[in-house]
Design an enzyme around this catalytic site. Structure first.
Site, PDB file in Angstrom:
ATOM      1  N   SER A  69       0.810  -1.249   0.130  1.00 23.13           N
ATOM      2  CA  SER A  69      -0.024   0.008  -0.046  1.00 23.13           C
ATOM      3  C   SER A  69       0.847   1.295  -0.018  1.00 23.13           C
ATOM      4  CB  SER A  69      -1.119  -0.075   1.259  1.00 23.13           C
ATOM      5  OG  SER A  69      -1.878   0.924   1.125  1.00 23.13           O
TER       6      SER A  69
ATOM      7  N   ASP B   5     -10.086  -3.697  -5.556  1.00 22.52           N
ATOM      8  CA  ASP B   5      -9.321  -2.962  -4.533  1.00 22.52           C
ATOM      9  C   ASP B   5     -10.330  -1.755  -3.974  1.00 22.52           C
ATOM     10  OD1 ASP B   5      -7.822  -1.371  -2.730  1.00 22.52           O
ATOM     11  OD2 ASP B   5      -6.032  -2.297  -3.472  1.00 22.52           O
TER      12      ASP B   5
ATOM     13  N   HIS C 286      -7.738  -5.320  -0.922  1.00 20.68           N
ATOM     14  CA  HIS C 286      -6.734  -4.342  -0.567  1.00 20.68           C
ATOM     15  C   HIS C 286      -5.846  -5.302   0.208  1.00 20.68           C
ATOM     16  CE1 HIS C 286      -4.301  -0.576  -0.317  1.00 20.68           C
ATOM     17  NE2 HIS C 286      -4.432  -0.845   1.017  1.00 20.68           N
TER      18      HIS C 286
END
Length: 295
Positions: free
Chosen positions: A117, A240, A268
């Site tokens: 991320s 996501d 995610h």
């Protein structure tokens, strides 16, 4: 309820003092022997070595006797950082400091880096900036917000707003602890409800950007993909909830060293491939370690 995988052994903490007077904490699970590979993990927004995705990969690395160390972003190791500056999506200088230290300690060990991320965006930016001088042998980028402006807008819609509220609350608390050092009142801080608002009033000015738009433009990793010289796997899921199609790079935006693996499902930093709800089986760690070990 899903349980976090336990660490096979206690992590040993090393404090890295930075040249600006701040520090970054590194949690070592296992140090490399001789010239064996070393795996560096970089977590996402408000994560840590204790995040579920970090713990899973650390556990699998230990099962393979692979040396591994987790980098904490500034203020994410359980102790506030010293400066008003904290961490952000474009802080490739912090990643460089960690990589420099690891190569100083273990110059003969191939360095593998996995960024999740926000940490994945940092990794892309670092690799694109450093090109053939990155001192990284292989890299994996998972669920990275490569277009920060598009991701900020996406977080204001649908169920993603629940995550936005939770994360903004945590960031506000860290900022609240330093309000005496900032040109911001408690009331003004409490009114920042979106990532754009927080980045415009807090992240950007504290880190030398003129505002949120300037921060998003300079820190987004997408523009750096074409310059990466290190073999890199870019792993992303179409579903996501934090991203939009704007994050997904076109083929001509990738260097020959970057492989984009676009999964229809995965969420995610999820990528569950089977098992029961209370005992899922993950594709993510198997794919990461398989890619890194490939020759």
């Amino acid at each position: 309820m899903l349980t976090k995988p336990s660490h096979p052994q206690a992590l040993n903490r090393q404090r890295l003092e930075l040249t600006d007077g701040d520090f970054i904490d590194l949690d070592w699970q296992r140090r490399p022997d001789h010239n064996a590979p070393l795996l560096l993990l970089v977590h996402g927004l408000e994560g840590s070595a204790d995040s579920h995705y970090m713990r899973r990969l650390l556990s699998d690395a230990e099962n393979q006797s692979l040396a591994a160390v987790a980098m904490h972003q500034r203020s994410c190791s359980g102790e506030p950082n010293r400066l008003t500056r904290s961490y952000h999506s474009g802080a490739s200088d912090d990643l460089m400091a960690v990589i420099t230290e690891l190569k100083r300690q273990y110059p003969e060990s191939p360095l593998w880096v996995v960024g999740y991320s926000l940490g994945g965006n940092q990794l892309v930016k670092y690799l694109g900036e450093q090109r053939e001088y990155a001192r990284v042998e292989r890299a994996v980028v998972v669920s990275a917000p490569l277009d920060l402006a598009a991701c900020a807008r996406r977080m204001e819609r649908g169920f993603s707003r629940v995550y936005q509220t939770h994360l903004i609350g945590r960031l506000q608390q860290k900022t609240r602890d330093k309000l005496d050092q900032l040109p911001l009142t408690e009331q003004e801080l409490s009114r920042l409800k979106t990532f754009y608002q927080f980045d415009d009033r807090v992240t950007a000015p504290l880190n030398g950007f003129s505002g949120a738009e300037d921060y998003y433009q300079q820190a987004s990793g997408k523009a750096f993909l074409a310059h990466i010289a290190v073999p890199t796997l870019l792993l992303h899921a179409v579903d996501d909830p934090f991203m939009t199609e704007a994050v997904i790079p076109a083929p001509d935006e990738l260097s020959p060293s970057v492989e984009l693996e676009l999964c229809p499902n995965g969420g995610h930093v999820g990528f569950i491939e089977g098992g029961w709800p209370w005992s899922p089986r993950y594709y993510l760690e198997r794919r990461i370690l398989g890619y890194l070990a490939a020759t």
